[in-house]
Design a protein around this motif. Sequence first.
Motif, short mmCIF file in Angstrom:
data_model
loop_
_atom_site.label_atom_id
_atom_site.label_comp_id
_atom_site.label_asym_id
_atom_site.label_seq_id
_atom_site.Cartn_x
_atom_site.Cartn_y
_atom_site.Cartn_z
N SER A 263 19.89 12.20 83.66
CA SER A 263 18.78 12.12 84.61
C SER A 263 18.46 13.52 85.11
O SER A 263 19.20 14.48 84.88
CB SER A 263 19.15 11.21 85.78
OG SER A 263 20.17 11.81 86.56
N SER A 289 23.30 8.73 81.48
CA SER A 289 22.47 7.79 82.24
C SER A 289 21.94 6.67 81.36
O SER A 289 21.03 5.95 81.76
CB SER A 289 21.28 8.53 82.87
OG SER A 289 21.71 9.33 83.94
N GLY A 290 22.50 6.52 80.20
CA GLY A 290 22.06 5.46 79.30
C GLY A 290 22.98 5.33 78.12
O GLY A 290 24.00 6.03 78.02
N GLU A 291 22.64 4.46 77.24
CA GLU A 291 23.44 4.21 76.04
C GLU A 291 22.61 4.55 74.81
O GLU A 291 21.56 3.96 74.58
CB GLU A 291 23.87 2.74 75.99
CG GLU A 291 24.68 2.38 74.76
CD GLU A 291 24.98 0.89 74.68
OE1 GLU A 291 25.17 0.40 73.55
OE2 GLU A 291 25.02 0.24 75.74
N LYS A 319 19.94 1.42 76.40
CA LYS A 319 19.87 1.12 77.83
C LYS A 319 19.58 2.40 78.60
O LYS A 319 19.85 3.51 78.13
CB LYS A 319 21.20 0.53 78.32
CG LYS A 319 21.56 -0.82 77.71
CD LYS A 319 22.90 -1.30 78.26
CE LYS A 319 23.30 -2.63 77.64
NZ LYS A 319 24.63 -3.11 78.14
N ILE A 320 19.05 2.24 79.80
CA ILE A 320 18.77 3.38 80.66
C ILE A 320 19.10 3.01 82.11
O ILE A 320 18.84 1.89 82.54
CB ILE A 320 17.29 3.83 80.53
CG1 ILE A 320 17.08 5.19 81.21
CG2 ILE A 320 16.35 2.79 81.06
CD1 ILE A 320 17.76 6.33 80.52
N LYS A 321 19.73 3.94 82.81
CA LYS A 321 20.04 3.75 84.23
C LYS A 321 19.06 4.58 85.04
O LYS A 321 19.02 5.81 84.92
CB LYS A 321 21.47 4.20 84.54
CG LYS A 321 22.54 3.48 83.75
CD LYS A 321 23.91 4.09 84.02
CE LYS A 321 24.98 3.46 83.14
NZ LYS A 321 26.30 4.13 83.36
N ARG A 322 18.31 3.92 85.89
CA ARG A 322 17.28 4.62 86.65
C ARG A 322 17.74 4.88 88.08
O ARG A 322 18.54 4.14 88.64
CB ARG A 322 15.98 3.81 86.67
CG ARG A 322 15.39 3.58 85.27
CD ARG A 322 13.98 3.04 85.36
NE ARG A 322 13.42 2.75 84.05
CZ ARG A 322 12.81 3.64 83.28
NH1 ARG A 322 12.70 4.89 83.70
NH2 ARG A 322 12.31 3.30 82.09
N GLU A 324 17.06 5.35 92.21
CA GLU A 324 16.32 4.57 93.20
C GLU A 324 15.00 5.26 93.50
O GLU A 324 14.94 6.47 93.72
CB GLU A 324 17.15 4.45 94.48
CG GLU A 324 16.49 3.58 95.55
CD GLU A 324 17.37 3.44 96.78
OE1 GLU A 324 16.88 2.92 97.80
OE2 GLU A 324 18.54 3.86 96.71
#
Length: 717
Positions: A263, A289-291, A319-322, A324
Motif C-alpha cells: 500500500s 497488502s494482497g495475495e 486478493k487486496i487489503k484496502r 480505511e
Amino acid sequence: MPLNTYNMNNAAVAAAVGMNTGYVDASDLLGVAGTGVSPVAGGMPAGIMHNMAETAAPGRVGPAKMELYEVHNQIFQSFNEFTTCSESLKVLVQNYRYMLNAPNSPDAERLFKSLIEDKAALVARLRRSFMFYDQLQDMVITELKNWRRQQALAGNGAQFSENMLDDIQRCFELLESFVTHLLTAVKETLLVRIVNDDPDLNCLLEQVQVAQKNLVCSAFIVDKQPPQVMKTNTRFAASVRWLLGSQLGIHMNPPTVECIIMSELQAQRFVTRGTHMDVTNGSLAGQSSGEIQNCSSTMEYQQSSHVFSASFRNMQLKKIKRAEKKGTESVMDEKFALFFYATTTVNDYQIRVWTLSLPVVVIVHGNQEPQSWATITWDNAFADIVRDPFVVTDRVTWRQLSVALNTKFGSCTQRALTAENLEFLFEKLQRDNIAGERNEYISWNQFCKEPLPDRTFTFWEWFFAIMKLTKDHLLSMWKAGRITGFINKAKAHDDLLRAVTGIGTFLLRFSDSELGGVTIAYVNACGSVTMLSPWTARDFQILNLADRIRDLDMLRCLHPTDVNVQPLDRDLAFGDFYTQRAEPTPRVDGYVPSTIRVQVRTSGDTGSISGTPHHPMQSPPQDSMSMGNYSPRSGMSCNPSSVATTSYYKDDSDSDDSTVAQALENYVNNTAPDDPILDQISHTIYNVCANGQEAQWMMATKSTYAVPSPYNQTVQY
C-alpha cells in the motif's frame, strides 16, 4: 583502434575490468587514445553523447545534456589521473617493503620521511579521484531517474525510448569498473602502515564502499511496468532488470526475485527506513497488502544483449487489503505498488536490492476504470521524480494539464488536439467564472471530483468517455481530420452560419450533455442550424457513423476542422469509411432480407424522408401517430419535418431554440390544397399565434405526427 568499452566480451577489456587487483590505463578502459583526445572520437558511451546539445526536458532532474557532457569530460580526465596512481602506488609499496626488510639502513630515516610524503600525496590523489567519481555516479543515477520519469510519462502515452536503458547500463558498468579499481587502490594504500593511525584513509575507504553499494542497489529497476489499472483475478506481466549483473559476476549464481504488493503507507515506511542495504532473515511476504500468484522468478542473463533480468509473465492478483477510507476517498483513489526484491552476495558482503513499480490502482469491476485512470494519469503527469510514495500535487497549471490531456488523447486516438480543442477544454474546466478572470491553475477536484455545471458527471468522466468512443468507433475518421470534436455549441452554430458553402454544410462535435456522444450540426433548408440528438457507442454498434452520414441526404458539405483546409463534399470526406452495401438477394429459407438505415424528416413538397425513396406520402391515420416527448424548444429550427421525428431531437444542450409556428406555417404552404391534414394544422397555427400557448399547440398536434424508433432508424424491405 581504441577498444569498444561496450563489448564486455572483448578479451582485453574484460581482463582489465574483471581484475580486482592491478590497474588498467583509463585510455584502454574508456576506449580513447589518452588525455586530451575527444571522447567522441574515442568512443564515449552513446547514452552520454545522445542529443547532448539538447536542453533539459520538462520534468527532468539535473543539468542539460551539454552540461552532462562537460561533467563527463572532466571525469574522463580525472579517471586518467587516477590510473596513473598505479605506478605511484607500486613505488610506494616497494619502498615500504624495503624499509620493513632493512630497518637499520643508513637511508631509513630519509626513506621513512619520503614514504610519509608519497603516501600523503597518493591519498590526496585518490581522494580527488573519488570526488570526481562521486559526481559522475550522481549524474548517471540522476539520468536513470530521468529515464524512470520518462517511463511514467509513457504510461500516459508519451514517446519513450527503452533503448536508452542500454546506454545507461553501459555507464553503470563503467562506473562499477572505476569504483572497483578505486576501492582496490585505497585498500592497498591502507596496507602501507607508516603510522599507527590513518583515520583519513579509513574514512575514504568507507565512503568508497558506500558509493559502490549505492551504485549496485540503484541499478536494480523495473524495466517493464505492470498495468497501472489492475483488475483482480486478471493475469498480467512485469519484469525487473539489474544493470550490473554481469559486471559483478552475479549472473554466475543468479538470485530469485520475489514480488509483493504494498500500500502507499507501507511503501512510505519502507522507503523512509532505507532498508535496501539491510538483510534480514525474515521474509517480506508478511508485509504484503494482497495475495499475488506466480510472484517469484529467477534472474536470467542474455549473453548477446548483456541483459540480466527476471520476467514475471503470469502473475495474478487474487486478493487486496484496502486501507480505511477518509472523507470522500474511494477505492479508485487508493494507490499501491509492486515491490520486487532479491538477496545476493556482492564482493563478500550480502545485500538486499529492491525496487518499486509505478503506482497502480486495483479495481474489481470495469465501471471503476474511468476514475482509476484519472488517478493514474494525474500521478504519471505531475509526480516529482524524487518523492515519498506516492505524494503528488493537487494543483497544477493549465499549461501542465493541457500537455497531459493532449498526450493522453493523442496517444489513444493517434491525432493530437488542436489549440482550439485545448481552449475549449480549458473553458470547460473553468466552469462558470462570473468574474471572467482566467484562472491558470486547475485543481484535482476540478479535474475529476466536482461535477460539471448542470451535469451529473465530472470533466474527466466526460473526457474519458469521448476518448473511448473515438478510439473504439471513430478512430479512422478522427485521424483523417473529419471530426471537429471539441467545439462548443455556440461556436459551431456561428461557424456553420458563416460558411460559404451554405445549406447542407455540417460538422461533427462531441456532445456536452451525454457521456461518449457525438452529434451532427448542419445548415438546414431554411438557412438555420439544426443539431441532431447525440449518437453513442450503443448506436454505432448498430450502424457506424460514416454510414449514418451517408443516409442523411441533407448533409452535403463537411465544414473543415482547420481554417487552412477547404470544405469537402460529403462523399469525398467520408467515402473511404462507408461500408460496402450488397444488393439484397432472396433467401432460400423464404425470409426477406432487411437493411438498417438512418432517416430524418426533411422539408419539401412530398414531406420526404432523407435516405429513403422519394414517393408521394399519404396522410397517415390520426389515431396511429404519436407526438411523443416533443418540446417546442427542441432545436428544430424552421424544418417542419422535424416535428415528425421528435425523438431524434432530444431536449438537451445539443439543441437550438426554434419557432414552431413558423415551421408549421411553412409546412402548410408546401402541402397540397386537398390534403385533409390542412384543417387541423391551420387550427393549430391559429391557436399558437393567437393565444401564444405552447401547451395548447402540443395538445392539438399530439395525434398528428409520426414518431420514429428510439434509435432513429427504419427497416426497409
